[in-house]
Design a protein around this motif. Structure first.
Motif, PDB file in Angstrom:
ATOM      1  N   ASP A  17       0.853  -1.194   0.000  1.00  0.00           N
ATOM      2  CA  ASP A  17       0.000   0.000   0.000  1.00  0.00           C
ATOM      3  C   ASP A  17       0.888   1.243   0.000  1.00  0.00           C
ATOM      4  N   PHE A  18       1.484   1.513  -1.148  1.00  0.00           N
ATOM      5  CA  PHE A  18       2.432   2.622  -1.309  1.00  0.00           C
ATOM      6  C   PHE A  18       1.653   3.836  -1.791  1.00  0.00           C
ATOM      7  N   ARG A  19       1.352   4.759  -0.895  1.00  0.00           N
ATOM      8  CA  ARG A  19       0.401   5.824  -1.187  1.00  0.00           C
ATOM      9  C   ARG A  19       0.963   6.870  -2.151  1.00  0.00           C
ATOM     10  N   THR A  20       0.091   7.722  -2.667  1.00  0.00           N
ATOM     11  CA  THR A  20       0.476   8.759  -3.620  1.00  0.00           C
ATOM     12  C   THR A  20       0.146  10.132  -3.056  1.00  0.00           C
ATOM     13  N   VAL A  21       1.105  11.048  -3.179  1.00  0.00           N
ATOM     14  CA  VAL A  21       0.884  12.465  -2.897  1.00  0.00           C
ATOM     15  C   VAL A  21       1.053  13.189  -4.236  1.00  0.00           C
ATOM     16  N   ASP A  22      -0.019  13.758  -4.750  1.00  0.00           N
ATOM     17  CA  ASP A  22       0.009  14.387  -6.077  1.00  0.00           C
ATOM     18  C   ASP A  22       0.143  15.899  -5.928  1.00  0.00           C
ATOM     19  N   ALA A  36       3.325  18.771   2.826  1.00  0.00           N
ATOM     20  CA  ALA A  36       2.717  17.837   1.880  1.00  0.00           C
ATOM     21  C   ALA A  36       3.499  16.539   1.722  1.00  0.00           C
ATOM     22  N   VAL A  37       4.824  16.593   1.860  1.00  0.00           N
ATOM     23  CA  VAL A  37       5.624  15.385   1.639  1.00  0.00           C
ATOM     24  C   VAL A  37       5.380  14.374   2.763  1.00  0.00           C
ATOM     25  N   PRO A  38       5.546  13.095   2.487  1.00  0.00           N
ATOM     26  CA  PRO A  38       5.265  12.072   3.505  1.00  0.00           C
ATOM     27  C   PRO A  38       6.140  12.222   4.747  1.00  0.00           C
ATOM     28  N   ARG A  39       5.531  12.103   5.897  1.00  0.00           N
ATOM     29  CA  ARG A  39       6.247  12.143   7.175  1.00  0.00           C
ATOM     30  C   ARG A  39       5.561  11.198   8.158  1.00  0.00           C
ATOM     31  N   ALA A  40       6.314  10.826   9.209  1.00  0.00           N
ATOM     32  CA  ALA A  40       5.708  10.072  10.308  1.00  0.00           C
ATOM     33  C   ALA A  40       4.697  10.953  11.017  1.00  0.00           C
ATOM     34  N   PRO A 289      10.055  -0.944  10.770  1.00  0.00           N
ATOM     35  CA  PRO A 289       8.691  -0.719  10.281  1.00  0.00           C
ATOM     36  C   PRO A 289       8.347   0.760  10.113  1.00  0.00           C
ATOM     37  N   LYS A 290       9.091   1.645  10.792  1.00  0.00           N
ATOM     38  CA  LYS A 290       8.831   3.080  10.683  1.00  0.00           C
ATOM     39  C   LYS A 290       9.803   3.779   9.740  1.00  0.00           C
ATOM     40  N   ALA A 291      10.630   3.015   9.030  1.00  0.00           N
ATOM     41  CA  ALA A 291      11.537   3.607   8.048  1.00  0.00           C
ATOM     42  C   ALA A 291      10.726   4.271   6.939  1.00  0.00           C
ATOM     43  N   ALA A 292      11.299   5.334   6.366  1.00  0.00           N
ATOM     44  CA  ALA A 292      10.605   6.091   5.327  1.00  0.00           C
ATOM     45  C   ALA A 292      11.246   5.849   3.964  1.00  0.00           C
ATOM     46  N   SER A 293      10.415   5.542   2.960  1.00  0.00           N
ATOM     47  CA  SER A 293      10.872   5.339   1.585  1.00  0.00           C
ATOM     48  C   SER A 293       9.989   6.173   0.667  1.00  0.00           C
ATOM     49  N   VAL A 294      10.581   7.157   0.008  1.00  0.00           N
ATOM     50  CA  VAL A 294       9.811   8.131  -0.769  1.00  0.00           C
ATOM     51  C   VAL A 294      10.373   8.219  -2.186  1.00  0.00           C
ATOM     52  N   LEU A 295       9.500   8.114  -3.171  1.00  0.00           N
ATOM     53  CA  LEU A 295       9.860   8.315  -4.571  1.00  0.00           C
ATOM     54  C   LEU A 295       9.258   9.627  -5.044  1.00  0.00           C
ATOM     55  N   ILE A 296      10.099  10.501  -5.594  1.00  0.00           N
ATOM     56  CA  ILE A 296       9.649  11.783  -6.153  1.00  0.00           C
ATOM     57  C   ILE A 296       9.885  11.724  -7.657  1.00  0.00           C
ATOM     58  N   THR A 297       8.826  11.832  -8.446  1.00  0.00           N
ATOM     59  CA  THR A 297       8.967  11.650  -9.893  1.00  0.00           C
ATOM     60  C   THR A 297       7.919  12.447 -10.656  1.00  0.00           C
ATOM     61  N   ASP A 298       8.273  12.795 -11.914  1.00  0.00           N
ATOM     62  CA  ASP A 298       7.318  13.433 -12.812  1.00  0.00           C
ATOM     63  C   ASP A 298       6.758  12.432 -13.815  1.00  0.00           C
ATOM     64  N   SER A 299       7.045  11.155 -13.600  1.00  0.00           N
ATOM     65  CA  SER A 299       6.612  10.119 -14.537  1.00  0.00           C
ATOM     66  C   SER A 299       5.594   9.186 -13.885  1.00  0.00           C
ATOM     67  N   VAL A 334       4.748   7.720  -3.023  1.00  0.00           N
ATOM     68  CA  VAL A 334       5.150   8.390  -4.252  1.00  0.00           C
ATOM     69  C   VAL A 334       4.696   9.846  -4.198  1.00  0.00           C
ATOM     70  N   VAL A 335       5.596  10.768  -4.554  1.00  0.00           N
ATOM     71  CA  VAL A 335       5.236  12.174  -4.702  1.00  0.00           C
ATOM     72  C   VAL A 335       5.308  12.493  -6.191  1.00  0.00           C
ATOM     73  N   LEU A 336       4.161  12.770  -6.797  1.00  0.00           N
ATOM     74  CA  LEU A 336       4.103  13.104  -8.214  1.00  0.00           C
ATOM     75  C   LEU A 336       4.250  14.606  -8.398  1.00  0.00           C
ATOM     76  N   VAL A 337       5.177  15.005  -9.272  1.00  0.00           N
ATOM     77  CA  VAL A 337       5.452  16.426  -9.507  1.00  0.00           C
ATOM     78  C   VAL A 337       5.294  16.737 -10.992  1.00  0.00           C
ATOM     79  N   ASP A 338       5.183  18.031 -11.320  1.00  0.00           N
ATOM     80  CA  ASP A 338       4.998  18.445 -12.710  1.00  0.00           C
ATOM     81  C   ASP A 338       6.241  18.224 -13.551  1.00  0.00           C
TER      82      ASP A 338
END
Length: 458
Positions: A17-22, A36-40, A289-299, A334-338
């Protein structure tokens, strides 16, 4: 103090369940980006602070008795005294797997070469005839180094803490790591072996916030009992409780940074390889279990491909339950950017502990990043390289603190002392300016301290 990941393991067939922040199409201020970016979740931090405050108070008031109680409660071991016997260190080194010893020695060698190159030089500046101001770098007298335990074993963190302290010239080094029930209440033998390999003989079986408190305030010994002397600087990574303890004792001692639960951010575009991106996100998720993994992409396509890879790779990895919990938490997604510009802005707002750049012309993009603990450039510089054998240090600021603090390095253990050496004529040359400024600040005695030196008959 960390819940076992096995308590909430999902079936291997379940999707991550890897959520999306658009963020696309939104013009956000820096404050809005940070929000807006993912945080604990903030309540987790607040809850930790109260628990840590109580632990620090107990250690200050009851010393070794409190440490014994915490070892029993948190680690399930009984202790007479937390100091690790010298023979246990030597035995651990003698029993070390030759392949692991070789890997540790290579890591030490590379870390030493990088650390030796970091030491700043002293400076002497002549501001006039007989007017010299200098700056010299002096190591702190004593440091306390924390090496985490619990869900994993971190001999690499022994290296990352000890090598820069030695390069700085610190003479007194104490190391603490949690006691392990499986090893008769001592830290893991690989950690003990790494300490022995580096010549560290003052090692304590103390974990968590209580170790930070013991270092900061010291623990007096009763009659016939060895004391734990307070230190000047505390360094080392750990979970949220360790990071919170470091924040609370800052000012009593110096700290490197709030190096808490690990985090990775990856800035990637359509040229990135989904399998590599997923593997690196998982590599940090397996810490906790509380480690943070964030992908920032425009794709969008890359994001979809990475999700598929996460499902496959998470199911196949050893610590699948732990990984899935970390990837599905509010701190990951995932953080989706323009475009790349918004991606760089998001990276600087997030201020990642580890930031990987997987874009076209990755080196040029990396050069534009302002806020990160460490930046890993291109397909062949994964965070795992920095964890072990890059030569860089893996004790890095987390939770956005990379916006204002640095990773562990030689200067963490050094103080810059300014030395002022003026002759009589050199002082006389600026005496009028001193008197004028002292008068402007209504501190006339400051000026008098100068003019007294030039009065007739002095």
């Amino acid at each position: 103090m960390t819940t076992s990941p096995d308590s909430s393991v999902r079936p291997n067939s379940a999707a991550v369940d890897f959520r999306t922040v658009d963020l696309r199409g939104r013009r956000l201020s820096l404050a809005e980006l940070r929000g807006a970016v993912p945080r604990a979740r903030h309540e987790t931090v607040a809850d930790a602070e109260q628990k840590v405050t109580d632990i620090i108070s107990a250690v200050r008031q009851r010393g070794f008795a409190a440490l014994t109680e915490f070892a029993r409660r948190f680690d399930g071991v009984e202790q007479a005294h937390p100091r690790v016997p010298a023979e246990a260190l030597l035995s651990a080194l003698d029993g070390l797997d030759p392949a692991v010893r070789s890997a540790l020695e290579e890591s030490i060698s590379r870390a030493r070469r990088f650390a030796d190159g970091q030491r700043p030089g002293d400076v002497d500046v002549a501001l006039g005839d007989g007017a010299v101001v200098s700056q010299k770098w002096v190591p702190v007298a004593r440091v306390g180094l924390y090496v985490p335990g619990g869900l994993a074993v971190y001999p690499s963190s022994v290296i990352m803490n000890v090598v820069p302290a030695l390069a700085a010239g610190v003479q007194s080094i104490a190391l603490a790591s949690p006691p392990q029930k499986d090893f008769s209440g001592l830290p893991h033998p690989t950690i003990l072996a790494a300490a022995a390999l580096l010549g560290i003989d003052e090692v304590y079986a103390i974990g968590g916030a209580q170790a930070i408190a013991a270092f900061a305030y010291g623990v007096p010994g009763a009659e016939g009992e060895t004391a734990l002397e307070p230190v000047d600087v505390v360094t080392g990574p750990g979970n949220i409780f360790v990071a919170t303890a470091k924040r609370l004792v800052k000012g009593v001692v110096g700290i490197d940074s709030e190096a808490g639960t690990t985090e990775i951010a990856i800035l990637a575009d359509a040229t990135a390889r989904p399998a590599f991106v997923a593997a690196d996100l998982i590599s940090q998720a397996e810490h906790d279990p509380k480690a943070a993994s964030v992908l920032i992409t425009d794709s969008e396509q890359l994001a979809a491909d990475v999700r598929e890879e996460l499902d496959v790779q998470a199911a196949a990895t050893k610590h699948s339950g732990r990984v899935r919990e970390a990837l599905s938490g509010p701190q990951s997604g995932v953080v989706l950017v323009d475009d790349l510009e918004q991606g760089i802005a998001a990276c600087d707002a997030y201020a990642a502990e580890h930031l990987e750049i997987m874009t076209a012309d990755a080196a040029a993009v990396a050069a534009r990043i302002r806020n990160a603990g460490a930046i890993f450039v291109g397909d062949y510089s994964p965070v795992s390289l920095g964890d072990y054998c890059a030569g860089s240090n893996h004790v890095l600021p987390t939770s956005g603190t990379a916006a204002f603090s640095s990773g562990l390095n030689v200067t963490t253990f050094l103080r810059a002392i300014q030395v002022i050496n003026y002759t009589e004529s050199a002082l006389e040359q600026v005496s009028g300016h001193i008197v004028s400024l002292a008068g402007a600040e209504d501190l006339p005695a400051h000026g008098d301290a100068v003019t007294a030196r030039f009065r007739a008959g002095r």
